[in-house]
Design a protein around this motif. Structure first.
Motif, PDB file in Angstrom:
ATOM      1  N   MET A 305      15.528 -78.457 -22.050  1.00 53.75           N
ATOM      2  CA  MET A 305      14.132 -79.421 -23.578  1.00 53.75           C
ATOM      3  C   MET A 305      14.978 -79.474 -24.348  1.00 53.75           C
ATOM      4  O   MET A 305      16.164 -78.676 -24.903  1.00 53.75           O
ATOM      5  CB  MET A 305      13.368 -77.717 -22.908  1.00 53.75           C
ATOM      6  CG  MET A 305      12.979 -77.236 -21.942  1.00 53.75           C
ATOM      7  SD  MET A 305      11.858 -78.644 -21.437  1.00 53.75           S
ATOM      8  CE  MET A 305      10.287 -78.953 -21.866  1.00 53.75           C
ATOM      9  N   ALA A 306      14.695 -79.748 -25.124  1.00 51.19           N
ATOM     10  CA  ALA A 306      15.103 -80.063 -26.797  1.00 51.19           C
ATOM     11  C   ALA A 306      15.029 -78.775 -27.601  1.00 51.19           C
ATOM     12  O   ALA A 306      15.967 -78.431 -28.590  1.00 51.19           O
ATOM     13  CB  ALA A 306      13.657 -81.104 -27.804  1.00 51.19           C
ATOM     14  N   ALA A 307      14.313 -77.740 -27.306  1.00 45.78           N
ATOM     15  CA  ALA A 307      14.937 -76.468 -27.772  1.00 45.78           C
ATOM     16  C   ALA A 307      15.425 -75.975 -27.356  1.00 45.78           C
ATOM     17  O   ALA A 307      16.289 -75.265 -28.600  1.00 45.78           O
ATOM     18  CB  ALA A 307      13.344 -75.311 -27.518  1.00 45.78           C
ATOM     19  N   ASP A 308      16.056 -76.330 -26.553  1.00 40.43           N
ATOM     20  CA  ASP A 308      17.466 -75.591 -26.163  1.00 40.43           C
ATOM     21  C   ASP A 308      18.832 -75.808 -26.824  1.00 40.43           C
ATOM     22  O   ASP A 308      19.396 -75.430 -26.467  1.00 40.43           O
ATOM     23  CB  ASP A 308      17.665 -75.885 -24.182  1.00 40.43           C
ATOM     24  CG  ASP A 308      15.992 -75.474 -23.714  1.00 40.43           C
ATOM     25  OD1 ASP A 308      16.005 -74.184 -24.208  1.00 40.43           O
ATOM     26  OD2 ASP A 308      16.235 -76.040 -22.152  1.00 40.43           O
ATOM     27  N   LEU A 333      10.672 -70.345 -33.146  1.00 35.88           N
ATOM     28  CA  LEU A 333      10.490 -71.380 -33.414  1.00 35.88           C
ATOM     29  C   LEU A 333      11.033 -73.040 -32.502  1.00 35.88           C
ATOM     30  O   LEU A 333      10.982 -74.162 -33.181  1.00 35.88           O
ATOM     31  CB  LEU A 333      11.632 -71.811 -34.533  1.00 35.88           C
ATOM     32  CG  LEU A 333      10.782 -71.694 -35.971  1.00 35.88           C
ATOM     33  CD1 LEU A 333      11.731 -71.920 -37.486  1.00 35.88           C
ATOM     34  CD2 LEU A 333       9.248 -72.109 -36.281  1.00 35.88           C
ATOM     35  N   ARG A 334      11.934 -72.093 -31.623  1.00 34.37           N
ATOM     36  CA  ARG A 334      12.509 -72.515 -30.260  1.00 34.37           C
ATOM     37  C   ARG A 334      11.162 -72.754 -28.625  1.00 34.37           C
ATOM     38  O   ARG A 334      11.586 -71.466 -27.568  1.00 34.37           O
ATOM     39  CB  ARG A 334      13.970 -71.993 -29.814  1.00 34.37           C
ATOM     40  CG  ARG A 334      14.401 -72.330 -31.241  1.00 34.37           C
ATOM     41  CD  ARG A 334      16.199 -71.708 -30.701  1.00 34.37           C
ATOM     42  NE  ARG A 334      16.907 -72.576 -29.438  1.00 34.37           N
ATOM     43  CZ  ARG A 334      17.757 -71.507 -29.218  1.00 34.37           C
ATOM     44  NH1 ARG A 334      18.120 -70.231 -29.102  1.00 34.37           N
ATOM     45  NH2 ARG A 334      18.281 -73.127 -28.176  1.00 34.37           N
ATOM     46  N   GLY A 335      10.212 -72.879 -29.182  1.00 33.10           N
ATOM     47  CA  GLY A 335       9.261 -73.160 -28.128  1.00 33.10           C
ATOM     48  C   GLY A 335       7.951 -72.581 -28.437  1.00 33.10           C
ATOM     49  O   GLY A 335       7.184 -72.568 -27.183  1.00 33.10           O
ATOM     50  N   VAL A 535      10.762 -70.903 -24.612  1.00 38.20           N
ATOM     51  CA  VAL A 535       9.754 -72.437 -24.114  1.00 38.20           C
ATOM     52  C   VAL A 535       8.678 -71.131 -22.894  1.00 38.20           C
ATOM     53  O   VAL A 535       9.574 -70.877 -22.202  1.00 38.20           O
ATOM     54  CB  VAL A 535      10.684 -73.095 -23.575  1.00 38.20           C
ATOM     55  CG1 VAL A 535      10.788 -73.798 -22.294  1.00 38.20           C
ATOM     56  CG2 VAL A 535      11.849 -73.615 -25.120  1.00 38.20           C
ATOM     57  N   LEU A 536       7.907 -72.268 -22.597  1.00 34.90           N
ATOM     58  CA  LEU A 536       6.589 -71.967 -21.672  1.00 34.90           C
ATOM     59  C   LEU A 536       7.651 -71.546 -20.796  1.00 34.90           C
ATOM     60  O   LEU A 536       8.810 -72.294 -20.022  1.00 34.90           O
ATOM     61  CB  LEU A 536       6.156 -73.139 -21.564  1.00 34.90           C
ATOM     62  CG  LEU A 536       4.639 -72.625 -20.594  1.00 34.90           C
ATOM     63  CD1 LEU A 536       3.890 -71.472 -20.289  1.00 34.90           C
ATOM     64  CD2 LEU A 536       4.194 -73.277 -19.750  1.00 34.90           C
ATOM     65  N   PRO A 537       7.548 -70.093 -19.616  1.00 38.37           N
ATOM     66  CA  PRO A 537       8.821 -70.313 -18.517  1.00 38.37           C
ATOM     67  C   PRO A 537       8.341 -71.464 -17.096  1.00 38.37           C
ATOM     68  O   PRO A 537       9.253 -71.226 -16.454  1.00 38.37           O
ATOM     69  CB  PRO A 537       8.425 -68.324 -18.211  1.00 38.37           C
ATOM     70  CG  PRO A 537       7.726 -68.010 -19.844  1.00 38.37           C
ATOM     71  CD  PRO A 537       7.410 -68.664 -20.413  1.00 38.37           C
ATOM     72  N   ALA A 538       7.288 -71.809 -17.469  1.00 27.93           N
ATOM     73  CA  ALA A 538       6.762 -72.467 -16.116  1.00 27.93           C
ATOM     74  C   ALA A 538       7.680 -73.661 -15.814  1.00 27.93           C
ATOM     75  O   ALA A 538       8.143 -74.202 -15.386  1.00 27.93           O
ATOM     76  CB  ALA A 538       5.340 -72.843 -16.165  1.00 27.93           C
ATOM     77  N   TRP A 539       8.255 -74.332 -17.612  1.00 27.99           N
ATOM     78  CA  TRP A 539       9.406 -74.992 -17.814  1.00 27.99           C
ATOM     79  C   TRP A 539      10.739 -75.489 -16.716  1.00 27.99           C
ATOM     80  O   TRP A 539      10.912 -76.148 -16.255  1.00 27.99           O
ATOM     81  CB  TRP A 539       9.127 -75.446 -18.891  1.00 27.99           C
ATOM     82  CG  TRP A 539       8.378 -76.187 -19.151  1.00 27.99           C
ATOM     83  CD1 TRP A 539       7.447 -76.319 -20.698  1.00 27.99           C
ATOM     84  CD2 TRP A 539       8.502 -77.882 -19.614  1.00 27.99           C
ATOM     85  NE1 TRP A 539       7.372 -77.296 -21.299  1.00 27.99           N
ATOM     86  CE2 TRP A 539       7.281 -78.238 -20.262  1.00 27.99           C
ATOM     87  CE3 TRP A 539       9.238 -78.475 -18.901  1.00 27.99           C
ATOM     88  CZ2 TRP A 539       7.411 -80.024 -20.015  1.00 27.99           C
ATOM     89  CZ3 TRP A 539       8.880 -80.307 -18.857  1.00 27.99           C
ATOM     90  CH2 TRP A 539       7.805 -81.110 -19.203  1.00 27.99           C
TER      91      TRP A 539
END
Length: 655
Positions: A305-308, A333-335, A535-539
């Motif tokens: 993900m972008a947040a990663d 802020l990261r997700g 980040v939502l873990p489901a991702w």
């Protein structure tokens, strides 16, 4: 340290009698310090508002009432229980700031305050902005992103500001109202301006919103009576070839101002021989709610993900956040979603290798098959290959519906089925490798006698393959309502669940809905996902992000919109039941998603909520669906339930 402050006010003890003189100028301090943050500040970040500046202001004013309008909070440890929430002040209220107050605010900002008008107001003869020539130009460009992102108040999806002022033929009424377009916007070029805006909004109990470009499926950049912080022109970029991040990363990185858009980020990365993770859509702002909400990308199945990718962030409060400095803010802020605790002014992200990339674009309709059964079997064969496609690091963006124009679904029961592969993107693959990967699916299509003509596009870098395969999307209309769901790997490994998903696709289209989907994973095959993001873990276990939408006409009344919205929300129970432990991507999700805290944030929500109360106990930062939104309600003035759009007063949630 150089302080820029000159102010002269005369008159009564209140601002009502103040007379401004020519000596009133901007309030800011250019920071020079022996302690250099990592990464170093951009020029726009070095221009800040400090307690020293505010003390000078107070001394010159000799008026605490005026000075306190722009002051930082006095108690940084205030808790939610100590705060008495009240409805945000609106124009026309007794407490709404006087015109002279706004004048002072504008001067302190250096003249960057904009009193907004709806973008289409030039099309209405009863408005002072009426201009037939300008109206013609705006109407011609109304569906382009550039028009809306260049306006300080407009958003891409006006349904969520109240459909209040659209040009013909896109308008459903003959009037033009302000609606939920913010009434003032600060065209930000420095951190000091952000700090002044935040302080002023908090101290005057104003609704505050943040706009980068105006994307977002739920219109977070709109708010009735609001003051907007417009970060669109924070465009600085810097290549850091050997960046040492606090989390142990050592390698190339790029620091972007928060106004940089995806196309600008991709072009800059290409110019220095790199790639970066960004959105599919050309005009999305990299540093806004996109990255804050997780941010899915054509490169996500490869790199996550972008947040990663974020190694550090700078925030307009003003702090630097990294894995070791303000680490809880960095995590949030990261997700954890945009418009939650602050305003990001820049972010430093990993600069990834230059990747050869192949894209494939094609479509087929029911007329290109022996009939409906073959058409849907062809769609099913795509689902059968999701796992292998994602495991190869590829990404697919597709549409399914029923329309002779191959857009949306014309009506329930329409059998003009179409499948459109907007683009299948294969990073780090040649054309031959991509053809080999697609062979099992294409063999199935051939066996079903499906006629299709894939167009292969290859470049030695990601940007050049992406730019011709992802055309700019149309925006500016208010005729669509969507809901979404992430479906995990387990669904596609189970024959029964995969078949249920395939049947659900067909049922959605037959009931008048359309599908915009992606085969994608939030866990890239080239990297391990970081553990310090929200980040939502489901991702992490997703194989597809499915958006299902309903639509209506430009002239449809609010009752049709309400019924259509409820229908698509209810229909999505089919996918929720198939993947009950998954969730939804918050930036492309249903405004009235059931159990939205769980769906958008998962197990992270309790910690996110606790941090929201720690860093924003007054609830200054609010957006529908954002962390803490359940404490407030938008008392919608349109004939809709509360909090169905932003066109209403923002108040504490009714008991």
């Amino acid at each position: 340290m150089k302080t820029v402050w000159t102010i002269s006010l005369t008159g009564s003890a209140t601002l009502a009698g103040a007379t401004l003189t020519s000596s009133l100028t901007a309030a800011a301090t250019t920071i020079t310090s022996t302690v250099t943050p990592t990464p170093a500040l951009f020029q726009h970040e070095r221009v800040q508002l400090t307690e020293g500046v505010l003390e000078n202001c107070s001394a010159v004013l000799q008026n605490d009432t005026v000075a306190n309008m722009f002051a930082f909070p006095r108690n940084s440890t205030v808790s939610k229980g100590d705060v008495l929430h009240s409805c945000k002040v609106m124009p026309g209220d007794t407490a709404w700031p006087l015109d002279t107050t706004w004048d002072v605010f504008d001067t302190l900002l250096g003249g960057s305050l904009i009193k907004t008008v709806p973008l289409a107001s030039s099309c209405y003869s009863d408005r002072p902005e009426y201009d037939a020539t300008k109206c013609a130009s705006i109407t011609t460009d109304w569906l382009s992103s550039e028009l809306h992102m260049a306006d300080p108040a407009s958003i891409m999806l006006p349904l969520y500001e109240g459909r209040s002022c659209l040009p013909s033929p896109y308008n459903y009424t003959s009037s033009c109202e302000q609606g939920a377009y913010p009434v003032y916007a600060v065209n930000v070029t420095t951190v000091a301006q952000i700090q002044l805006a935040i302080n002023f909004a908090r101290n005057q109990n104003l609704r505050l919103v943040v706009k980068n470009t105006g994307h977002d499926f739920n219109g977070k950049a709109s708010g009735k009576g609001a003051l907007s912080i417009w970060t669109h022109y924070l465009k600085e970029k810097e290549y850091l070839p050997a960046f040492k991040a606090a989390n142990g990363y050592h390698g190339p990185a790029i620091k972007f101002g928060s106004g940089v858009q995806v196309w600008e980020a991709y072009e800059f990365a290409k110019s220095i021989g790199h790639s970066v993770v960004g959105g599919e859509a050309v005009t999305v702002g990299l540093g806004g709610g996109y990255t804050a909400g997780g941010g899915h990308s054509p490169l996500s199945s490869m790199y996550g993900m972008a947040a990663d990718q974020v190694l550090a962030m700078q925030d307009g409060r003003f702090i630097t956040a990294s894995s070791t400095e303000n680490s809880d803010v960095f995590w949030m802020l990261r997700g954890g979603g945009g418009s939650t605790i602050g305003v990001v002014t820049s972010l430093t992200v990993k600069a990834l290798p230059q990747l050869e990339t192949t894209t494939v674009t094609f479509n087929f309709t029911v007329n290109d098959t022996p009939g409906p059964d073959a058409f849907w079997a062809a769609v099913g064969s795509y689902l059968d290959n999701f796992e292998s496609f994602v495991d190869a690091g590829t990404y697919g963006y597709y549409y399914i519906g029923a329309s002779s124009a191959e857009i949306g679904t014309t009506y329930a029961g329409d059998t003009d089925y179409y499948f459109r592969m907007e683009s299948f993107l294969a990073p780090n693959m040649s054309v031959a490798q991509t053809e080999a990967l697609l062979a099992p699916w294409f063999n199935s299509l051939n066996a079903l006698n499906v006629s299709y003509t894939p167009w292969y596009n290859h470049a030695d870098n990601f940007h050049d393959a992406w730019v011709v395969s992802f055309p700019e999307e149309y925006v500016g209309t208010d005729v669509v309502k969507t809901a979404s769901r992430l479906l995990p790997r387990s669904v596609f490994q189970n024959d029964d669940l995969r078949n249920q998903t395939w049947a659900a696709y067909q049922d959605a289209v037959d009931q008048g809905l359309f599908i915009a989907g992606f085969h994608i994973s939030g866990t890239g095959i080239a990297v391990e996902p970081p553990t310090d993001t929200s980040v939502l873990p489901a991702w992490r276990d997703a194989l597809t992000h499915v958006i299902v939408g309903s639509q209506w006409n430009f002239t449809s009344p609010w009752s049709v919109i309400e019924d259509s919205s409820l229908f698509v929300t209810k229909w999505m129970d089919v996918l929720r039941d198939i993947a009950p432990d998954s969730g939804a991507y918050m930036s492309e999700a249903d405004l009235i998603e059931p159990n939205l805290q769980e769906a958008f944030y998962g197990v992270n929500y309790p910690r996110l909520y606790a941090l929201k109360q720690k860093y924003d106990p007054t609830g200054l930062f609010f957006a529908l669906t954002a962390v803490g939104a359940e404490d407030w309600e938008v008392q919608t003035t349109d004939p809709l339930p509360y909090s169905w759009n932003n066109n209403g007063r923002l108040c504490p949630k009714s008991s």
